[in-house]
Design an enzyme around this catalytic site. Structure first.
Site, PDB file in Angstrom:
ATOM      1  CG  ASP A  35      -2.014  -1.011   1.126  1.00 52.13           C
ATOM      2  OD1 ASP A  35      -2.011  -1.754   0.115  1.00 52.13           O
ATOM      3  OD2 ASP A  35      -2.848  -1.084   2.036  1.00 52.13           O
ATOM      4  CG  ASP A  39      -0.551   5.121  -0.001  1.00 50.84           C
ATOM      5  OD1 ASP A  39      -1.493   4.859  -0.775  1.00 50.84           O
ATOM      6  OD2 ASP A  39      -0.558   4.842   1.209  1.00 50.84           O
ATOM      7  CB  SER A  84     -36.029  -6.849 -12.332  1.00 49.99           C
ATOM      8  OG  SER A  84     -37.290  -7.026 -12.869  1.00 49.99           O
ATOM      9  CD  GLU A 115     -23.306 -13.798 -13.632  1.00 55.94           C
ATOM     10  OE1 GLU A 115     -23.816 -12.804 -13.093  1.00 55.94           O
ATOM     11  OE2 GLU A 115     -23.130 -13.908 -14.851  1.00 55.94           O
ATOM     12  CE  LYS A 117     -31.422 -11.146  -7.402  1.00 55.08           C
ATOM     13  NZ  LYS A 117     -31.526 -10.119  -6.381  1.00 55.08           N
ATOM     14  CG  ASP A 119     -29.125  -7.773  -0.841  1.00 52.86           C
ATOM     15  OD1 ASP A 119     -29.819  -7.207  -1.707  1.00 52.86           O
ATOM     16  OD2 ASP A 119     -29.512  -8.002   0.310  1.00 52.86           O
ATOM     17  NE  ARG A 138     -33.370  -2.825 -12.411  1.00 54.60           N
ATOM     18  CZ  ARG A 138     -34.628  -2.825 -12.029  1.00 54.60           C
ATOM     19  NH1 ARG A 138     -35.013  -2.020 -11.064  1.00 54.60           N
ATOM     20  NH2 ARG A 138     -35.504  -3.607 -12.612  1.00 54.60           N
ATOM     21  CD  GLU A 174     -26.590  -5.498  -7.352  1.00 55.02           C
ATOM     22  OE1 GLU A 174     -26.840  -5.326  -8.574  1.00 55.02           O
ATOM     23  OE2 GLU A 174     -27.479  -5.571  -6.484  1.00 55.02           O
ATOM     24  CE1 TYR A 226     -26.093  -7.036 -13.682  1.00 48.84           C
ATOM     25  CE2 TYR A 226     -25.447  -6.911 -11.372  1.00 48.84           C
ATOM     26  CZ  TYR A 226     -26.273  -6.522 -12.415  1.00 48.84           C
ATOM     27  OH  TYR A 226     -27.262  -5.613 -12.197  1.00 48.84           O
ATOM     28  CE  LYS A 315     -33.962 -13.345  -3.616  1.00 56.26           C
ATOM     29  NZ  LYS A 315     -34.966 -12.299  -3.789  1.00 56.26           N
ATOM     30  CB  CYS A 409     -33.881   7.742  32.370  1.00 58.26           C
ATOM     31  SG  CYS A 409     -32.367   6.782  32.173  1.00 58.26           S
ATOM     32  CB  CYS A 412     -30.514   8.313  35.967  1.00 56.39           C
ATOM     33  SG  CYS A 412     -31.268   9.359  34.707  1.00 56.39           S
ATOM     34  CB  CYS A 427     -31.879   9.644  29.530  1.00 62.21           C
ATOM     35  SG  CYS A 427     -31.247  10.209  31.118  1.00 62.21           S
ATOM     36  CB  CYS A 432     -28.032   9.225  32.907  1.00 62.44           C
ATOM     37  SG  CYS A 432     -28.702   7.562  32.744  1.00 62.44           S
TER      38      CYS A 432
HETATM   39  S1  IVH Z   1     -28.334  -9.894 -14.025  1.00 64.48           S
HETATM   40  C1  IVH Z   1     -31.465  -9.595 -16.740  1.00 64.48           C
HETATM   41  N1  IVH Z   1     -26.566 -10.772 -12.310  1.00 64.48           N
HETATM   42  O1  IVH Z   1     -30.407  -8.457  -9.086  1.00 64.48           O
HETATM   43  C2  IVH Z   1     -30.276  -9.177 -16.076  1.00 64.48           C
HETATM   44  N2  IVH Z   1     -28.236  -9.282 -11.560  1.00 64.48           N
HETATM   45  O2  IVH Z   1     -33.404  -8.842  -9.497  1.00 64.48           O
HETATM   46  C3  IVH Z   1     -30.540  -8.626 -14.734  1.00 64.48           C
HETATM   47  N3  IVH Z   1     -28.051  -8.661  -9.204  1.00 64.48           N
HETATM   48  O3  IVH Z   1     -31.283  -5.496 -10.714  1.00 64.48           O
HETATM   49  C4  IVH Z   1     -29.372  -8.503 -13.920  1.00 64.48           C
HETATM   50  N4  IVH Z   1     -26.261  -9.851  -8.766  1.00 64.48           N
HETATM   51  O4  IVH Z   1     -29.231  -5.469  -9.238  1.00 64.48           O
HETATM   52  C5  IVH Z   1     -27.651 -10.004 -12.501  1.00 64.48           C
HETATM   53  N5  IVH Z   1     -24.924 -11.591 -10.868  1.00 64.48           N
HETATM   54  C6  IVH Z   1     -25.993 -10.830 -11.092  1.00 64.48           C
HETATM   55  C7  IVH Z   1     -26.566 -10.061 -10.062  1.00 64.48           C
HETATM   56  C8  IVH Z   1     -27.702  -9.300 -10.337  1.00 64.48           C
HETATM   57  C9  IVH Z   1     -27.162  -9.018  -8.278  1.00 64.48           C
HETATM   58  C10 IVH Z   1     -29.208  -7.778  -8.990  1.00 64.48           C
HETATM   59  C11 IVH Z   1     -29.305  -6.650  -9.984  1.00 64.48           C
HETATM   60  C12 IVH Z   1     -30.672  -6.737 -10.588  1.00 64.48           C
HETATM   61  C13 IVH Z   1     -31.391  -7.603  -9.610  1.00 64.48           C
HETATM   62  C14 IVH Z   1     -32.416  -8.392 -10.346  1.00 64.48           C
END
Ligand code: IVH
Length: 672
Positions: A35, A39, A84, A115, A117, A119, A138, A174, A226, A315, A409, A412, A427, A432
């Site tokens: 690092d 830097d 989506s 892949e 997913k 969050d 998005r 993401e 992705y 999921k 409280c 106290c 409080c 306290c």
């Molecule tokens: S593909 C049709 N790949 O999940 C393509 N989405 O419910 C749509 N997400 O809005 C996206 N990891 O924000 C894809 N490996 C991944 C993902 C991914 C997370 C999210 C993405 C999308 C939401 C869809």
């Protein structure tokens, strides 16, 4: 004879090196330099760019953080909608999806890519001739917000691609906050007495969708790309997997966990592996995304509504469980906030036994209609403290009772206050014991006065035995009194006393941090220390003075003034001083010498010849000045560059001093 100018080439070489190491660090997770070496490269580049501002380009690695936006975000239209995904919640649904795809394509055998997913929040990155020109959220899938300035601060998003790719390339991915970065952020907030964030996803989204890039930069966000979006150029890949490889080669960060699968059994294997394995990931994943690999197949399958037929989100089950809410307790935090928490019948959620969960505040409890005695759904998401999602109304009995915040409280007995625009009960008693216990722990902690030997247990004992009623009392503890305490030995007593003594020489910034002033974390304490040089000087500052300091907003200023305004606190400061805790910062006192442009407001119009306006603004700020986008009565100078606009007229009307670039440079260089 023309003289060879080596600097442009040096700058170019440094940028290439930095981009390459940045890619190794962020995208490949495989740094080859330390690092500090990194830097050093950045420092050299900054130095050269400061000497030769005309060489600064927007995609230089030094230009990640720009100025804050004054207004909201511009809207951008997505050339291809950001879709989506349909969900599958079990193996049968996954199999049904594959069968449908197979029937529609009229093939039995096709490749799929699995892949994780992630969050976080979906973003689109547009590169033109290899340079990042736009970053967008998005939004509703068709139109998003232009968050380029903020996304530029994300280290794993390259500002320029490693290889010349298609003329115009859109990558989608993401943006997220790692579990660790989230935990650290919440620790810092707890230290400052600020409310905690609920989960990494909302925090990441909030960090991208706010107007100050410096704030985004401080949040340590990351990205995994992705998908390929709308892309123009030659030789484009024919499959999703190849597209990911291409994007990876260009320097974008692709997950190492992506996998090609041929059968649904393989997909299920991948899913099962990560169902367990996800807890060991550095980020929160809520499922597996399965995509048909061939772009031709994808096209044949098409989209229904906003969901492509060629992909599905398989999921992970939510980490939830239902249990009895036995009671609602209330604890009192360091800043006096009353925090309700759920006492639960122990239940296993996502592999861990949960006995308690947060309930945020009274309004939230009532909004969700959670009553004591209810059966409630409890959720544990990633690293987050378990939460009560809501009651299972069908199982409510007559005995369930509505929760009310105590009027006094619980620690106290002081009367609890609730400000009208605040969801939090407090409080108000700074003395306290609950508040004081938290404060004492903070005061002696490593980042504050660092009094080793005084752990949580001894803090509790010292308070219970009446040895300390405020933090200054620590400095009048005697060996005799300590030795009277149960389980206190001579050695430990001597160590504690010598550490207390040593803490008197902590620097001012640590002492200010140790006081536990609301919103004053270690960085703010550092800033105050540099500006004021002693606790007394900070105490004398009024809100106007504080707000005039770059980096201090009205909330912090009000909190500092309120702290030093309280008689109880002033008494503690006096006692600390008498005991010999009165640190001072070395160097010239805050004033004209240190910051020659303090209080000066600049407005810049027209193009400057020697540097971009953003750089001029940064240099003004570094010397204590500030900038505005319009000329007002408060403006001290209007700086006019080439082709000034109507601002000149406004300045003439208001009698604002007008200077040219040379005039600005004289001020910046202290030549005037
Ligand atoms: S593909 C049709 N790949 O999940 C393509 N989405 O419910 C749509 N997400 O809005 C996206 N990891 O924000 C894809 N490996 C991944 C993902 C991914 C997370 C999210 C993405 C999308 C939401 C869809």
């Amino acid at each position: 004879m023309e003289i060879d100018d080596p600097v442009p080439q040096q700058v170019e070489d440094l940028r290439k090196k930095i981009n390459c190491h940045n890619h190794r660090y962020h995208a490949l997770d495989d740094p080859v330099i330390s690092d500090s070496q990194f830097d050093e490269l950045m420092a050299r580049l900054r130095e050269l760019e400061a000497l030769r501002p005309e060489l600064v380009t927007p995609d230089s690695p030094t230009q990640r953080v720009g100025a804050a936006l004054a207004e909201g975000f511009a809207q951008v239209e997505h050339p291809l909608p950001m879709l989506s995904l349909a969900n599958a919640f079990n193996y049968q649904e996954l199999e049904a999806w594959r069968r449908r795809v197979s029937t529609l394509l009229e093939v039995d055998d096709f490749r799929m890519v699995c892949e994780l997913k992630i969050d976080g929040l979906a973003v689109s990155l547009t590169y033109e001739d290899g340079r990042l020109v736009q970053g967008a959220t998005r939004g509703d899938g068709y139109r998003g917000e232009d968050v380029t300035h903020n996304l530029r601060t994300v280290g794993s998003i390259p500002l320029s691609l490693l290889k010349p790719g298609p003329a115009r390339l859109e990558a989608r991915g993401e943006v997220f906050m790692s579990k660790e970065a989230f935990a650290r952020l919440n620790e810092e907030r707890a230290a400052k007495g600020e409310p905690l964030y609920a989960n990494p996803r909302n925090t990441a989204a909030g960090s991208v969708r706010q107007l100050d890039p410096a704030m985004t930069a401080s949040r340590n966000l990351e990205i995994y790309v992705y998908a390929l979006g709308h892309t123009e150029g030659e030789g484009l890949p024919a499959s999703h997997w190849d597209a990911l490889e291409m994007l990876g080669e260009m320097g974008l960060r692709i997950s190492r966990h992506n996998k090609i699968c041929h059968t649904i059994a393989e997909v299920e294997g991948y899913y099962q592996e990560w169902l367990e394995g996800r807890h060991g990931l550095s980020f929160h994943a809520d499922g597996v995304v399965v995509k048909v690999d061939s772009f031709l197949h994808q096209e044949q399958l098409g989209v229904v509504g906003r969901e492509p037929r060629w992909a599905i989100a398989y999921k992970f089950p939510a980490e939830q469980a239902v249990t009895r809410l036995l009671n609602i307790g209330v604890n009192v935090g360091r800043t006096g906030s009353l925090n309700p928490f759920a006492v639960l019948e122990p239940v296993v959620v996502g592999g861990a036994t949960v006995k308690m969960a947060t309930l945020h505040n009274e309004d939230d409890i009532h909004r969700k209609d959670i009553r004591v005695g209810d059966w409630v759904t409890v959720e544990r998401a990633g690293e987050v403290i378990p939460q009560v999602i809501g009651p299972v109304l069908a199982r409510r009995t007559k005995e369930a009772r509505v929760f009310e915040m105590p009027a006094l409280c619980p620690v106290c007995g002081a009367e609890v206050v609730k400000l009208p625009d605040d969801a939090i009960h407090k409080c108000p008693n700074a003395a306290c014991p609950a508040q004081f216990f938290e404060l004492l722990k903070h005061f002696v902690s490593r980042g504050a006065m660092d009094i080793e030997g005084l752990g949580e247990r001894w803090c509790r004992v010292l308070i219970a035995e009446g040895l300390v009623k405020d933090v200054a009392d620590l400095y009048s503890i005697t060996e005799e009194r300590l030795l009277e305490l149960e389980r206190m030995g001579e050695k430990l007593a001597a160590r504690i006393l010598s550490n207390i003594e040593a803490s008197k020489s902590r620097p001012l910034s640590r002492a200010l941090f140790a006081l536990g002033i609301l919103h004053v974390g270690s960085e703010m304490a550092e800033l105050l220390a540099q500006r004021f040089r002693s606790i007394d000087e900070v105490a004398k500052a009024d809100e106007e003075r504080l707000v005039g300091i770059p980096g201090i907003g009205p909330k912090i200023a009000a909190s500092v003034v309120a702290y030093f305004g309280a008689e109880g606190n002033r008494e503690v400061i006096r006692k600390l001083k008498d005991a010999g805790v009165d640190p001072r910062e070395e160097g010239p006192p805050d004033g004209m010498d240190a910051l020659p442009l303090e209080g000066k407001v600049f407005c810049i119009t027209g193009a400057l010849a020697t540097m971009p306006r953003s750089q001029a603004a940064a240099r003004i700020k570094a010397l204590g000045g500030s900038t505005t986008s319009n000329v007002t009565r408060k403006t001290s100078y209007l700086v006019v560059g080439a082709e000034p606009g109507s601002k000149r007229d406004a300045a003439l009307r208001l009698g604002t001093e007008i200077i040219d670039e040379e005039g600005l440079l004289s001020l910046l260089e202290g030549r005037s």
